[in-house]
Design an enzyme around this catalytic site. Structure first.
Site, PDB file in Angstrom:
ATOM      1  N   GLY A   1      56.031  49.345  74.675  1.00 24.73           N
ATOM      2  CA  GLY A   1      55.928  48.813  73.323  1.00 24.73           C
ATOM      3  C   GLY A   1      55.488  47.373  73.326  1.00 24.73           C
ATOM      4  O   GLY A   1      55.061  46.845  74.356  1.00 24.73           O
ATOM      5  N   ASN A   2      55.564  46.736  72.180  1.00 25.98           N
ATOM      6  CA  ASN A   2      55.195  45.321  72.079  1.00 25.98           C
ATOM      7  C   ASN A   2      56.093  44.628  71.068  1.00 25.98           C
ATOM      8  O   ASN A   2      56.918  45.266  70.420  1.00 25.98           O
ATOM      9  CB  ASN A   2      53.712  45.185  71.722  1.00 25.98           C
ATOM     10  CG  ASN A   2      53.392  45.785  70.369  1.00 25.98           C
ATOM     11  OD1 ASN A   2      53.828  45.302  69.336  1.00 25.98           O
ATOM     12  ND2 ASN A   2      52.643  46.894  70.378  1.00 25.98           N
ATOM     13  N   ARG A   3      55.922  43.325  70.953  1.00 25.80           N
ATOM     14  CA  ARG A   3      56.857  42.507  70.168  1.00 25.80           C
ATOM     15  C   ARG A   3      56.546  42.437  68.677  1.00 25.80           C
ATOM     16  O   ARG A   3      57.190  41.680  67.959  1.00 25.80           O
ATOM     17  CB  ARG A   3      56.858  41.073  70.697  1.00 25.80           C
ATOM     18  CG  ARG A   3      57.483  40.907  72.054  1.00 25.80           C
ATOM     19  CD  ARG A   3      57.446  39.421  72.400  1.00 25.80           C
ATOM     20  NE  ARG A   3      57.773  39.170  73.783  1.00 25.80           N
ATOM     21  CZ  ARG A   3      59.027  39.071  74.234  1.00 25.80           C
ATOM     22  NH1 ARG A   3      60.039  39.193  73.412  1.00 25.80           N
ATOM     23  NH2 ARG A   3      59.244  38.836  75.510  1.00 25.80           N
TER      24      ARG A   3
END
Ligand code: CTP
Ligand code: CA
Length: 234
Positions: free
Chosen positions: A33-35
């Site tokens: 995932g990412n932020r």
């Protein structure tokens, strides 16, 4: 801002905004995932709705955000799901804005059972490129398969010794083929998980406008101003 003071210039327009970060599963309990918090996409949806647009928000994973009043929310998980949702929702839209942080890669295999730690170091993770949704929207329109007046991308860029943020943005605009690209200068803790953005609004017609530091809702207003102007001219 006083809601009644906002222009209703998007009345009768239909817009589709993507938001948040996609999550690419590795096994039943893990993902890549990412932020992304989704705040910019939600601000875009909220401001567009206030300005009279019919808004569909296609949201991947986000922080705990309130769905803006009057906005239709479509939840997705992966880049593939976002691709399907965007291609379906974008048809007939006046503006499509890709504010989501789409994972560039996904684990090649989805492992059916939870991966066990075992006794040794793991095998390297094999990754596969995800579809480029923004580029596909542009391609579909060029092929006459999608009717969308304006297609807008977002890019978070850092400058480096050889290339400025603006030059990275110009190259990305050309590569993606979209009508407008919002280029955010990131680094030094800017843009991710904060309330401010700064950068440029680049258009395929060569127009380049700086975007000052300000709240994400302000950037949203700046973008809808540009979108409204362009739709008005068409
Ligand atoms: N985007 C997309 N599909 C992807 C990756 C990105 O639609 N698989 C969209 C984003 O939503 C954004 C724009 O493309 O509107 C630019 O995303 P960005 O990550 O900056 O561009 P990339 O082409 O992925 O290039 P890179 O990450 O290598 O800078
Ligand atoms: Ca990317």
């Amino acid at each position: 801002a006083d809601r009644d003071a906002l222009p209703r210039d998007l009345e009768g327009r239909r817009v589709v905004v993507s938001a948040g970060g996609t999550r690419e599963p590795l096994d039943p309990v893990r993902y890549l995932g990412n932020r992304s918090s989704g705040r910019q996409g939600y601000a875009l949806a909220r401001v567009a709705a206030h300005r009279g647009a019919e808004v569909t928000l296609v949201a991947a994973h986000t922080a705990d955000l309130v769905t803006p009043a009057g906005v239709r929310l479509v939840r997705v998980g992966t880049a593939e799901e976002m691709r399907s949702a965007m291609l379906a929702e974008a048809d007939g839209a006046d503006a499509v804005v890709m504010a989501a942080a789409v994972a560039d890669f996904r684990p090649t295999a989805l492992v059916e059972h939870k991966i066990k730690k075992g006794e040794r170091d793991p095998e390297p993770l094999e990754l596969t490129r995800n579809p480029d949704i923004l580029a596909e929207l542009v391609e579909a329109r060029e092929a006459g398969k999608l009717d969308a007046s304006l297609i807008v991308g977002f890019a978070a860029e850092t400058g480096d010794p050889r290339t400025t943020v603006l030059d990275h943005g110009r190259a990305k605009l050309a590569r993606k083929g979209c009508d407008l690209l919002v280029v955010n200068a990131v680094g030094d803790g800017r843009a991710f998980e904060v309330d401010d953005n700064a950068g440029w609004l680049l258009a395929a017609d060569g127009t380049e406008n700086p975007i000052p530091y300000g709240a994400k809702s302000r950037l949203a207003s700046t973008l809808w101003d540009a979108v409204g102007r362009r739709l008005g001219r068409q």
